[in-house]
Design a protein around this motif. Structure first.
Motif, mmCIF file in Angstrom:
data_model
loop_
_atom_site.group_PDB
_atom_site.id
_atom_site.type_symbol
_atom_site.label_atom_id
_atom_site.label_comp_id
_atom_site.label_asym_id
_atom_site.label_seq_id
_atom_site.Cartn_x
_atom_site.Cartn_y
_atom_site.Cartn_z
ATOM 1 N N LEU A 270 0.843 -1.187 0.000
ATOM 2 C CA LEU A 270 0.000 0.000 0.000
ATOM 3 C C LEU A 270 0.884 1.244 0.000
ATOM 4 O O LEU A 270 2.038 1.203 0.426
ATOM 5 C CB LEU A 270 -0.907 0.016 1.228
ATOM 6 N N ALA A 271 0.332 2.345 -0.454
ATOM 7 C CA ALA A 271 1.085 3.596 -0.476
ATOM 8 C C ALA A 271 1.368 4.067 0.944
ATOM 9 O O ALA A 271 0.493 3.987 1.807
ATOM 10 C CB ALA A 271 0.311 4.659 -1.242
ATOM 11 N N PRO A 272 2.586 4.552 1.228
ATOM 12 C CA PRO A 272 2.870 5.078 2.569
ATOM 13 C C PRO A 272 1.893 6.182 2.931
ATOM 14 O O PRO A 272 1.669 7.122 2.165
ATOM 15 C CB PRO A 272 4.299 5.629 2.436
ATOM 16 N N GLY A 273 1.292 6.066 4.095
ATOM 17 C CA GLY A 273 0.343 7.073 4.538
ATOM 18 C C GLY A 273 -0.988 7.044 3.820
ATOM 19 O O GLY A 273 -1.874 7.847 4.104
ATOM 20 N N GLY A 274 -1.149 6.126 2.872
ATOM 21 C CA GLY A 274 -2.372 6.063 2.087
ATOM 22 C C GLY A 274 -3.442 5.214 2.740
ATOM 23 O O GLY A 274 -3.281 4.693 3.846
ATOM 24 N N PHE A 275 -4.541 5.059 2.003
ATOM 25 C CA PHE A 275 -5.681 4.336 2.547
ATOM 26 C C PHE A 275 -5.432 2.835 2.578
ATOM 27 O O PHE A 275 -4.813 2.266 1.687
ATOM 28 C CB PHE A 275 -6.926 4.631 1.707
ATOM 29 N N GLY A 276 -5.949 2.196 3.601
ATOM 30 C CA GLY A 276 -5.939 0.745 3.700
ATOM 31 C C GLY A 276 -7.001 0.321 4.689
ATOM 32 O O GLY A 276 -7.307 1.052 5.640
ATOM 33 N N GLN A 277 -7.590 -0.856 4.489
ATOM 34 C CA GLN A 277 -8.593 -1.342 5.423
ATOM 35 C C GLN A 277 -7.928 -1.673 6.760
ATOM 36 O O GLN A 277 -6.734 -1.978 6.816
ATOM 37 C CB GLN A 277 -9.304 -2.566 4.859
ATOM 38 N N PRO A 278 -8.684 -1.647 7.861
ATOM 39 C CA PRO A 278 -8.061 -1.794 9.174
ATOM 40 C C PRO A 278 -7.530 -3.183 9.481
ATOM 41 O O PRO A 278 -6.683 -3.335 10.352
ATOM 42 C CB PRO A 278 -9.197 -1.429 10.141
ATOM 43 N N SER A 279 -8.054 -4.213 8.804
ATOM 44 C CA SER A 279 -7.579 -5.563 9.106
ATOM 45 C C SER A 279 -7.335 -6.345 7.825
ATOM 46 O O SER A 279 -8.036 -6.161 6.823
ATOM 47 C CB SER A 279 -8.592 -6.317 9.979
ATOM 48 N N GLU A 280 -6.352 -7.196 7.881
ATOM 49 C CA GLU A 280 -5.994 -8.020 6.725
ATOM 50 C C GLU A 280 -7.112 -8.989 6.384
ATOM 51 O O GLU A 280 -7.487 -9.151 5.215
ATOM 52 C CB GLU A 280 -4.705 -8.778 7.050
ATOM 53 N N GLU A 281 -7.664 -9.651 7.407
ATOM 54 C CA GLU A 281 -8.726 -10.626 7.163
ATOM 55 C C GLU A 281 -9.976 -9.936 6.622
ATOM 56 O O GLU A 281 -10.624 -10.417 5.699
ATOM 57 C CB GLU A 281 -9.068 -11.385 8.449
ATOM 58 N N GLY A 282 -10.321 -8.776 7.193
ATOM 59 C CA GLY A 282 -11.489 -8.045 6.727
ATOM 60 C C GLY A 282 -11.334 -7.561 5.307
ATOM 61 O O GLY A 282 -12.283 -7.605 4.508
ATOM 62 N N ALA A 283 -10.128 -7.093 4.958
ATOM 63 C CA ALA A 283 -9.877 -6.629 3.588
ATOM 64 C C ALA A 283 -10.037 -7.770 2.592
ATOM 65 O O ALA A 283 -10.545 -7.577 1.478
ATOM 66 C CB ALA A 283 -8.475 -6.031 3.488
ATOM 67 N N ALA A 284 -9.629 -8.979 2.991
ATOM 68 C CA ALA A 284 -9.764 -10.133 2.106
ATOM 69 C C ALA A 284 -11.226 -10.498 1.882
ATOM 70 O O ALA A 284 -11.648 -10.787 0.753
ATOM 71 C CB ALA A 284 -8.993 -11.321 2.680
ATOM 72 N N VAL A 285 -12.033 -10.477 2.951
ATOM 73 C CA VAL A 285 -13.469 -10.755 2.808
ATOM 74 C C VAL A 285 -14.115 -9.731 1.885
ATOM 75 O O VAL A 285 -14.887 -10.077 0.987
ATOM 76 C CB VAL A 285 -14.158 -10.730 4.195
ATOM 77 N N LEU A 286 -13.770 -8.474 2.085
ATOM 78 C CA LEU A 286 -14.340 -7.395 1.280
ATOM 79 C C LEU A 286 -13.977 -7.563 -0.192
ATOM 80 O O LEU A 286 -14.835 -7.431 -1.083
ATOM 81 C CB LEU A 286 -13.831 -6.057 1.804
ATOM 82 N N ALA A 287 -12.709 -7.861 -0.474
ATOM 83 C CA ALA A 287 -12.268 -8.010 -1.857
ATOM 84 C C ALA A 287 -12.934 -9.206 -2.532
ATOM 85 O O ALA A 287 -13.356 -9.122 -3.694
ATOM 86 C CB ALA A 287 -10.747 -8.154 -1.906
ATOM 87 N N ARG A 288 -13.028 -10.323 -1.811
ATOM 88 C CA ARG A 288 -13.657 -11.505 -2.404
ATOM 89 C C ARG A 288 -15.125 -11.259 -2.717
ATOM 90 O O ARG A 288 -15.621 -11.623 -3.802
ATOM 91 C CB ARG A 288 -13.496 -12.711 -1.468
ATOM 92 N N ARG A 289 -15.840 -10.637 -1.785
ATOM 93 C CA ARG A 289 -17.264 -10.393 -2.015
ATOM 94 C C ARG A 289 -17.482 -9.372 -3.130
ATOM 95 O O ARG A 289 -18.407 -9.503 -3.936
ATOM 96 C CB ARG A 289 -17.946 -9.930 -0.733
ATOM 97 N N ALA A 290 -16.652 -8.337 -3.193
ATOM 98 C CA ALA A 290 -16.786 -7.353 -4.267
ATOM 99 C C ALA A 290 -16.570 -8.005 -5.623
ATOM 100 O O ALA A 290 -17.310 -7.746 -6.585
ATOM 101 C CB ALA A 290 -15.798 -6.209 -4.061
ATOM 102 N N ALA A 291 -15.569 -8.889 -5.714
ATOM 103 C CA ALA A 291 -15.294 -9.566 -6.983
ATOM 104 C C ALA A 291 -16.427 -10.522 -7.355
ATOM 105 O O ALA A 291 -16.821 -10.621 -8.524
ATOM 106 C CB ALA A 291 -13.969 -10.311 -6.897
ATOM 107 N N GLU A 292 -16.964 -11.224 -6.361
ATOM 108 C CA GLU A 292 -18.058 -12.162 -6.639
ATOM 109 C C GLU A 292 -19.339 -11.427 -7.048
ATOM 110 O O GLU A 292 -20.047 -11.850 -7.965
ATOM 111 C CB GLU A 292 -18.307 -13.034 -5.411
ATOM 112 N N LEU A 293 -19.615 -10.304 -6.395
ATOM 113 C CA LEU A 293 -20.815 -9.537 -6.737
ATOM 114 C C LEU A 293 -20.672 -8.826 -8.080
ATOM 115 O O LEU A 293 -21.680 -8.480 -8.710
ATOM 116 C CB LEU A 293 -21.120 -8.528 -5.639
ATOM 117 N N ALA A 294 -19.450 -8.608 -8.512
ATOM 118 C CA ALA A 294 -19.222 -7.958 -9.806
ATOM 119 C C ALA A 294 -19.422 -8.909 -10.973
ATOM 120 O O ALA A 294 -19.376 -8.481 -12.134
ATOM 121 C CB ALA A 294 -17.813 -7.360 -9.850
#
Length: 465
Positions: A270-294
């Motif tokens: 991720l970019a230094p100081g940039g945006f990132g989700q608060p947890s690794e596991e949560g970010a993975a769930v979010l990415a998988r669901r976004a890809a599946e819903l797309a």
């Protein structure tokens, strides 16, 4: 015990100095406060749980009226003892006193009500909300923003106290992962001798070691720079970066980029100081669901546009299949064995540092895709676009919503961290002939009033233009 009732002729009752009352908390509102009523008048009371009978000091000058919690007369079954000794002083976890299941129910209701109000849809007409619980209620955050202030020769580090700019100093935060949890106690020594104040972003970096981003308004003596250099040189930290107020460039030590394990099982920077989700596991769930819903039911591969792409936490799954990764780059069990990828993938992001990381993350996986540095809220939707995925900041994306409504896109996946701006933008998209097919809530921020939502829309009919 009976609640105190006051007569109301439709006009707001006159404020009396130190006026106190008892009321029953009915629900939790967006922003974290509990909601109760006095003679029909809504009162917001922070620090309460649904079902609590509380005594409050009223402030009717606010709208809605506010109540300062004096005491809990009858605790509800949804009230629990906070597992953190700093919970009362620290403003970081505003729902730590609420049972986890009640937090999830409140999040679901907040999202549903916000969408219904802004879109003029009846709550009963919305699809059921699928809730993804947090894997861990504590020790889940792999990044956080701390606040530091030099006071009387010492530096206090912690979070901002509720509704003030004061520092609620903590030496260890129970919602942080073990690798960065001790930093709150370590940073006062690192910053010893500093003058001023600043924000300190802490996260995981390369090899799951800490990275520290310091945004300082004041002066840092040579000893502070030396301590930062020593910690990265010894490998205790993966990297650090300091930006002084007014400086043209930041000073870097080691590799200051945050890093997580992407949803595809590969490292993602991720970019230094940039945006990132608060947890690794949560970010993975979010990415998988976004890809599946797309996913688009079609015999041809779709053209996919991602807006507000950041460093690519969603992109690495959305772009997968546009060009198959080489066997060496493909992790075991990754999504490459799934359906074919898009005919084309374009990601738009305003931050140049994030775009650089996005391009690197795609290239490391052998994925095709175009990363464009531009304002995603003003980006014109290409005519051939089939699917739009957007993950805007808390302020939302009113410009993108208008562009999507006027486009030929058939599916939209909107990822949001703010139910109010999400609902507002959905109202704009729905005017383009879309309908809401899926609503999901991902518990990325347990112990807090914040919630991440995903909404999928599909075009129900061609819009009249």
């Amino acid at each position: 015990m009976k609640s105190v009732h006051r007569r109301s002729n439709g006009a707001r009752a006159r404020q009396r100095p130190g006026e106190r009352a008892q009321l029953r908390i009915e629900a939790l509102a967006a922003g974290g406060a509990g909601v109760g009523r006095l003679a029909g008048e809504v009162v917001f009371v922070p620090g309460t749980a649904p079902g609590d009978l509380v005594e409050v000091e009223l402030d009717r000058s606010a709208r809605p009226a506010r109540g300062r919690l004096i005491g809990v007369v009858e605790p509800s079954a949804d009230r629990v003892a906070p597992p953190c000794r700093f919970a009362d002083a620290c403003g970081g976890c505003d729902w730590m006193h609420v049972r986890i299941e009640a937090q999830q129910a409140a999040h679901e209701q907040i999202v549903r009500q916000a969408i219904a109000r802004a879109t003029s849809l009846a709550e009963a007409d919305l699809p059921p909300i699928r809730v993804h619980p947090a894997p861990l209620p504590l020790g889940y955050r792999s990044r956080a923003r701390l606040f530091a202030r030099a006071e009387r020769g010492e530096v206090r580090v912690g979070y901002r106290a509720p509704r003030t700019h004061a520092v609620a100093a903590v030496d260890r935060c129970v919602v942080l992962v073990d690798a960065i949890a001790p930093l709150a106690g370590e940073l006062p020594g690192v910053l010893h001798g500093a003058v001023g104040e600043g924000d300190v972003l802490i996260s995981l970096g390369a090899s799951s070691r800490p990275v520290v981003e310091i945004l300082w308004r004041g002066q840092l003596p040579p000893a502070v720079w030396q301590r930062l250099d020593e910690r990265t040189a010894r490998g205790e930290w993966a990297g650090a970066r300091v930006t002084l107020d007014g400086a043209r460039e930041a000073a870097s030590f080691g590799d200051p980029r945050p890093a997580i394990l992407g949803a595809d099982g590969l490292p993602l920077f991720l970019a230094p100081g940039g945006f990132g989700q608060p947890s690794e596991e949560g970010a993975a769930v979010l990415a998988r669901r976004a890809a599946e819903l797309a996913h688009l039911d079609s015999t041809r591969a779709p053209h996919v546009l991602e807006l507000f792409a950041g460093s690519g936490t969603l992109s690495v799954l959305l772009a997968r299949g546009a060009l198959r990764p080489s066997p060496a780059a493909e992790p075991a069990g990754a999504a490459a064995s799934g359906p074919p990828g898009p005919a084309s993938f374009t990601a738009v992001e305003l931050s140049s540092a994030a775009v650089a990381c996005l391009r690197q993350n795609l290239a490391a996986r052998g994925l095709a895709g175009k990363a464009i540095e531009a304002d995603a809220d003003q980006y014109p939707i290409p005519a051939r676009t089939d699917v739009v995925v957007l993950d805007p900041p808390r302020s939302g994306a009113p410009g993108a919503a208008r562009a999507i409504a006027a486009s030929s896109a058939r599916v939209v996946v909107y990822v949001s961290c703010d139910p109010a701006t999400l609902a507002r933008d959905l109202g704009g998209i729905l005017r383009g002939g879309f309908e809401i097919t899926d609503i999901e809530a991902v518990e990325l921020f347990p112990q807090t009033s914040h919630i991440e939502s995903i909404v999928r829309l599909s075009r129900a009919r061609k819009s009249a233009r």
